[in-house]
Design an enzyme around this catalytic site. Structure first.
Site, mmCIF file in Angstrom:
data_model
loop_
_atom_site.group_PDB
_atom_site.id
_atom_site.type_symbol
_atom_site.label_atom_id
_atom_site.label_comp_id
_atom_site.label_asym_id
_atom_site.label_seq_id
_atom_site.Cartn_x
_atom_site.Cartn_y
_atom_site.Cartn_z
ATOM 1 N N ASP A 147 4.876 0.886 11.998
ATOM 2 C CA ASP A 147 3.646 0.260 11.514
ATOM 3 C C ASP A 147 3.471 -1.178 12.012
ATOM 4 O OD1 ASP A 147 2.725 2.475 10.244
ATOM 5 O OD2 ASP A 147 3.149 1.798 8.205
ATOM 6 N N LYS A 197 0.830 -1.208 0.000
ATOM 7 C CA LYS A 197 0.000 0.000 0.000
ATOM 8 C C LYS A 197 0.863 1.257 0.000
ATOM 9 C CE LYS A 197 -1.719 1.813 3.869
ATOM 10 N NZ LYS A 197 -1.718 3.281 3.973
ATOM 11 N N ASN A 198 1.878 1.294 0.860
ATOM 12 C CA ASN A 198 2.676 2.507 1.016
ATOM 13 C C ASN A 198 3.646 2.735 -0.134
ATOM 14 O OD1 ASN A 198 1.413 3.141 3.415
ATOM 15 N ND2 ASN A 198 2.956 2.135 4.689
ATOM 16 N N ARG A 241 1.240 14.783 12.693
ATOM 17 C CA ARG A 241 2.146 14.491 11.573
ATOM 18 C C ARG A 241 2.185 15.724 10.668
ATOM 19 N NH1 ARG A 241 0.550 8.670 9.209
ATOM 20 N NH2 ARG A 241 -1.562 9.457 9.356
ATOM 21 N N CYS A 260 -5.226 8.364 9.551
ATOM 22 C CA CYS A 260 -5.394 7.767 10.867
ATOM 23 C C CYS A 260 -5.076 8.763 11.974
ATOM 24 C CB CYS A 260 -4.478 6.549 11.015
ATOM 25 S SG CYS A 260 -5.003 5.109 10.081
ATOM 26 N N ARG A 275 -8.466 -0.167 4.716
ATOM 27 C CA ARG A 275 -7.564 0.791 4.083
ATOM 28 C C ARG A 275 -6.217 0.147 3.722
ATOM 29 N NH1 ARG A 275 -5.733 4.652 7.473
ATOM 30 N NH2 ARG A 275 -4.787 5.558 5.626
#
Length: 421
Positions: A307, A22-23, A121, A116, A399
């Site tokens: 993560d 995903k990232n 951030r 999230c 997600r």
């Protein structure tokens, strides 16, 4: 809205294939804005975040189609340079549109991001880096307004209070590939997903050196071409299934993961007493003896990934002795502590530290997901708990994990979706 129901106590066994990262895919999809030619992206996971990114691209005028892990995109006719609040606010990674819009159009208007709730951030590193590329930036009404007459290469130090930033490095790199002259990014992120983006850009014709190290050098080019590219596997999904095997005393073979991307996680698993058998194409995770407590500090890659912090906390909750997790990336990323304690865990939060006193068994309870990785941690806890656990607000889970309940079912887990009342 769906919830996940889990009947715990089953030892998971079998093989699981890891989906695309995903990232990695989200910034890669942003990068297609840099070329007028069509691109094909393969190994794309079927996730809420991916479909949201495709919605944003279509809003900008990009042709984008998803079909069984393949995305076909063409940004020949961009009709807007504005990424709106109602879309960007749902996913932080969409802020990565800022760099490629500047690289393609010399202007961009992107809403400040959402995503999230795991602590502050800020986007200061993004803005700092792009300003060094001769970009004028104002923040008005919750939007970042960026313009330049011409992107110009320069030296950029991207170190922040909590280390390097993957998304800021990505944004600056995507703008710099179209800047005149040489750009040097110092204190760049080294994560595999950032390297994958760099490799994608290089396939398009970008001149990049040093990706995967703290210093990246970019020589700007005038135009980039369309390419076909396969995204790397998701190391966080792989890590989540690795911990699932450990916490259920199971025997799972992980296929498709890249071993070196998981080195810090595997090191801690082995320190805790978990057997990890490695081959070129798979990992087999087995438990032969009692766990041992370990201390973990999250750090930028190649350190232990933030993560995976929540998932590993679930494992340490049933590990005899006292373990300590120190969160150095997002010090407030402990929303899952209260929910794990509802299931019988003994966890005390003290600033950026979580002190975990292992218990013999977790007990099922209704719990609520606060963010993507906390969702995964609660699912893992439910797999190991006595009784029936219900995890609500699992749209967070969707997600970042492709068909996670189906993958767990194939490993023998008793898990299914239900509509929340």
């Amino acid at each position: 809205m769906d919830k996940l129901v889990i009947e715990g106590g089953v030892r998971l066994k079998g093989m699981v294939k890891i989906s695309g990262a995903k990232n990695a895919v989200l910034p890669i999809l942003s990068a297609v804005l840099l070329t007028e030619e069509p691109c094909i992206i393969r190994n794309v996971p079927d996730l809420r975040d991916v479909h949201l990114m495709l919605r944003i691209l279509r809003f900008l005028g990009v042709g984008a189609e998803f079909d069984k892990g393949k995305v076909t995109v063409c940004a020949k006719n961009i009709k807007s340079y504005t990424a709106p609040y109602n879309l960007v606010s749902k996913m932080r990674a969409s802020f990565a549109l800022l760099g490629p819009l500047l690289g393609r159009l010399n202007k961009a208007k992107v809403s400040l991001p959402g995503g999230c709730v795991i602590g502050l951030r800020p986007v200061d590193l993004h803005i700092k880096g792009l300003k060094r590329l001769n970009v004028d930036i104002d923040i008005v009404g919750g939007y970042v307004n960026a313009r330049t007459k011409q992107l110009k290469g320069g030296y950029i130090y991207l170190g922040g209070e909590f280390g390097s930033s993957v998304l800021a490095t990505a944004n600056v790199m995507m703008a710099a590939v179209k800047a005149s002259g040489t750009t040097i990014i110092d204190s760049a992120a080294c994560e595999p997903e950032l390297v994958d983006l760099a490799n994608f850009l290089k396939e398009m014709g970008a001149q990049i050196k040093g990706e995967g190290t703290p210093t990246i050098t970019i020589e700007g080019v005038k135009a980039l071409k369309g390419v076909e590219y396969k995204v790397i596997p998701d190391r966080i999904e792989a890590g989540t299934f690795i911990v699932a095997s450990a916490i259920t005393k199971g025997d799972i073979t992980i296929c498709g993961a890249i071993l070196q991307h998981l080195a810090a996680l595997i090191d801690k698993l082995e320190e805790a007493g978990i057997v990890v058998e490695k081959t070129d194409s798979s990992l087999r995770i087995r438990r032969k003896r009692e766990f041992k407590p370990v201390n973990i500090t999250t750090l930028p890659y190649p350190g232990f990934p933030t993560d995976m912090q929540a998932q590993f906390m679930s494992l340490l909750s049933v590990t005899p002795g006292v373990s300590v997790i120190t969160e150095k990336i997002y010090p407030d990323r402990f929303m899952h502590v209260a929910e794990l304690n509802r299931m019988g865990a003994h966890i005390q939060k003290e600033g950026p530290h979580a002190i975990i006193e292992g218990v013999r068994k977790l007990q099922a309870a209704p719990v609520m997901a606060s963010d993507l990785r906390a969702s995964a941690a609660l699912v893992l806890a439910g797999l190991a708990a006595s009784g029936k656990t219900e995890v609500s607000r699992i749209y967070h889970l969707d997600r970042g994990y492709e068909k996670i309940e189906e993958k767990f079912q194939k490993l023998g887990a008793r898990v299914w979706r239900e509509k929340e009342a």
